[in-house]
Design an enzyme around this catalytic site. Structure first.
Site, PDB file in Angstrom:
ATOM      1  CB  SER A  31       3.681  -3.116  -0.392  1.00  0.00           C
ATOM      2  OG  SER A  31       4.429  -1.928  -0.534  1.00  0.00           O
ATOM      3  CB  SER A  67       5.990  -0.833   1.974  1.00  0.00           C
ATOM      4  OG  SER A  67       4.693  -1.318   2.151  1.00  0.00           O
TER       5      SER A  67
HETATM    6  N1  GLN Z   1       1.367  -2.522   5.312  1.00  0.00           N
HETATM    7  C1  GLN Z   1       0.936  -1.163   5.218  1.00  0.00           C
HETATM    8  C2  GLN Z   1      -0.345  -1.055   4.435  1.00  0.00           C
HETATM    9  O1  GLN Z   1      -0.782  -2.039   3.931  1.00  0.00           O
HETATM   10  C3  GLN Z   1       2.010  -0.307   4.647  1.00  0.00           C
HETATM   11  C4  GLN Z   1       2.165  -0.460   3.198  1.00  0.00           C
HETATM   12  C5  GLN Z   1       3.191   0.446   2.634  1.00  0.00           C
HETATM   13  O2  GLN Z   1       4.047   0.957   3.337  1.00  0.00           O
HETATM   14  N2  GLN Z   1       3.082   0.675   1.344  1.00  0.00           N
HETATM   15  O3  GLN Z   1      -0.910  -0.001   4.322  1.00  0.00           O
END
Ligand code: GLN
Length: 491
Positions: free
Chosen positions: A158, A182
């Site tokens: 993210s 993320s």
């Molecule tokens: N892609 C993962 C999710 O959507 C991790 C997101 C993150 O680490 N904030 O939950």
């Protein structure tokens, strides 16, 4: 003078100390770069006046000889961090024009150490996503493109704005957060360095919560050394976050260049996925070879519960998210959609304010926590989580110092190319990274090479709890061997 935006943070620190340039010049160079790169949509809020004021203050302190370790260094801040007096939205419509009256602990430590804020960076809505496509401000462009193509690719998510801005030389480093990958996945997609420290290393206070037992802050930077410098300022105990751990923050930079001779590096056989692209396999082997020639010992290890990590994560994370997001009800924060009564006001606000992915997570989360399904899903996922953690503990108990894996199962993909029909296709991006959050361990992603289309690929190193230093030492070996990568400018 060389273009100030192309310096690493460590080089800029030297230039500032030697008075080769001022923080105001360095800051202005980055502000111009941001202006010229608006097509990337990396920043959702630029704060040039604040940046120049902070830069002037840093220049005064440098002149007086009482500069902090990050004095005058311009940074970008993920829009998940509350910044006092500066709009903070988590890139969700539901926060509207929320302006915090307080500063997150992590960012206040960066300002304490003299850093300069350039603005707020784009991210997936509430940090839910792997491509920065769920932001209410629209997608972010990756500064990298496939050779001979002008298709805009995603920077990962993210923390897509953080990764894109650092890779495109818009800021010298950025804050980011990592709940399931993320920090590390966008770093791998953009040839930047990202470290998710051990759970409890950085305070979560003042960071918009997604899944509180998994969320950790960390930096995205241009080099391993830069990431060590940033983490040192970001980390530390905070009485305002009861999960933050009270152990001293080491001088992470001192780990750079330290010998890795005799270190035992595990290669987990379960990470060798069926159908994994040959290029990823090759990169992984190259990484192992570099570490071996630096004197490390490579051993095969087993993490038998790996295959359950992703499904368990996509139960635990939405469960916690559904609880954390209950506070966005149209009464206390941001957006309010009227209704005939309070229930309708809640419903209208949440239906209007949350995007599709966030609504999906809230529904999954409330489902797995509901009476009758709690034991079958949530409780089971928690048990799996314990087993995943134990896999790593068993491995470390055998003397393994760190584990080497690919950071992502593919290179960056095009905007809109993945997850449209099936959200699981997007979730699979996190296959190598979620285990680390589930176990609360530190993990670093370091650029290690390119694929046949010229796109960057990264390797991940996973360490023992609170042994980020080992990751910096090993990461530096990979960086030295692979070199650093900068995208050709098209914006
Ligand atoms: N892609 C993962 C999710 O959507 C991790 C997101 C993150 O680490 N904030 O939950």
């Amino acid at each position: 003078m060389t273009d100030l935006t192309s310096l690493t943070l460590a080089e800029a620190r030297k230039g500032l100390a030697d008075k080769t340039f001022t923080s105001l010049e360095l800051t202005d160079a980055h502000l111009s770069a941001i202006e010229a790169a608006r097509v990337l949509n990396a920043f959702v809020m630029e704060t040039p006046d604040q940046a120049r004021a902070m830069a002037r203050e840093a220049d005064n302190k440098i002149a007086k000889g009482d500069a902090g370790p990050l004095a005058g260094i311009p940074l970008g801040i993920k829009d998940l961090f509350a910044t006092k007096g500066v709009r903070t939205t988590a890139c969700s419509k539901i926060l509207g024009n929320f302006v915090p009256t307080y500063e997150s602990t992590v960012t206040s430590q960066l300002w304490r150490d003299g850093a300069v804020m350039l603005g707020k960076l784009n991210n997936d809505e509430f940090a839910m996503g792997s491509a920065n496509e769920t932001s209410c401000f629209g997608p972010v462009g990756n500064p990298w493109r496939r050779e001979g193509s002008n298709t805009t690719l995603v920077p990962g998510g993210s923390s897509g704005g953080s990764a894109s801005a650092v890779a495109a030389l818009l800021c010298m480093g950025a804050t980011a957060t990592d709940t399931g990958g993320s920090i590390r996945q966008p770093a791998a997609f953009t040839a930047t360095v990202g470290i998710k420290p051990t759970y409890g290393r950085c305070s979560r206070w003042g960071i918009v919560a997604f899944a509180s037992s998994l969320d950790q802050a960390g930096p995205i930077a241009r080099s391993v050394r830069d990431s060590a410098m940033l983490l040192r300022s970001m980390a530390g105990h905070d009485p305002k976050d009861t999960t933050s751990v009270d152990i001293p923050v080491p001088d992470y930079e001192a780990a750079i260049g330290k010998s890795v001779k005799g270190m035992k590096i595990g290669i987990p056989k379960e990470y060798r996925l069926d159908g994994m692209p040959a290029e990823i396999e090759k990169l992984w082997e190259a990484g192992a070879a570099w570490l071996r020639s630096a004197g490390a010992e490579l051993v095969e290890v087993s993490l038998p519960h790996t295959k359950y990590a992703l499904p368990a994560y996509y139960i635990v994370a939405p469960a916690e998210a559904s609880s954390n997001l209950a506070r966005y009800d149209g009464v206390r924060y941001g957006l309010r959609e009227q209704g005939r009564n309070i229930i309708e006001l809640y419903e209208n606000t949440r239906a209007e304010g949350f995007g599709a992915e966030v609504r999906r997570r809230v529904m999954i989360g409330t489902y797995v926590l509901s009476a009758g399904y709690y034991d079958a899903y949530y409780l089971r996922a928690q048990k799996v989580r314990t087993l995943i953690k134990k896999d790593f503990e068993d491995c470390f108990a055998k003397g393994v110092d760190a584990i080497l894996t690919p950071a992502t199962p593919s290179a960056a993909f095009g905007i809109g190319e993945k997850g449209g029909a099936d959200p699981v296709e997007m979730y699979l991006n996190d296959i190598f990274t979620v285990t680390v959050n589930m176990a609360g361990l530190p993990g670093i992603a370091v650029p290690a090479g390119k694929d046949a289309q010229g796109l960057p690929l990264g390797l991940q190193l996973i360490g023992r709890p609170f042994e980020e230093e080992t990751l910096f030492s090993l990461g530096e070996v990979i960086e030295q061997a692979a070199g650093r990568f900068t995208p050709a400018r098209w914006w």
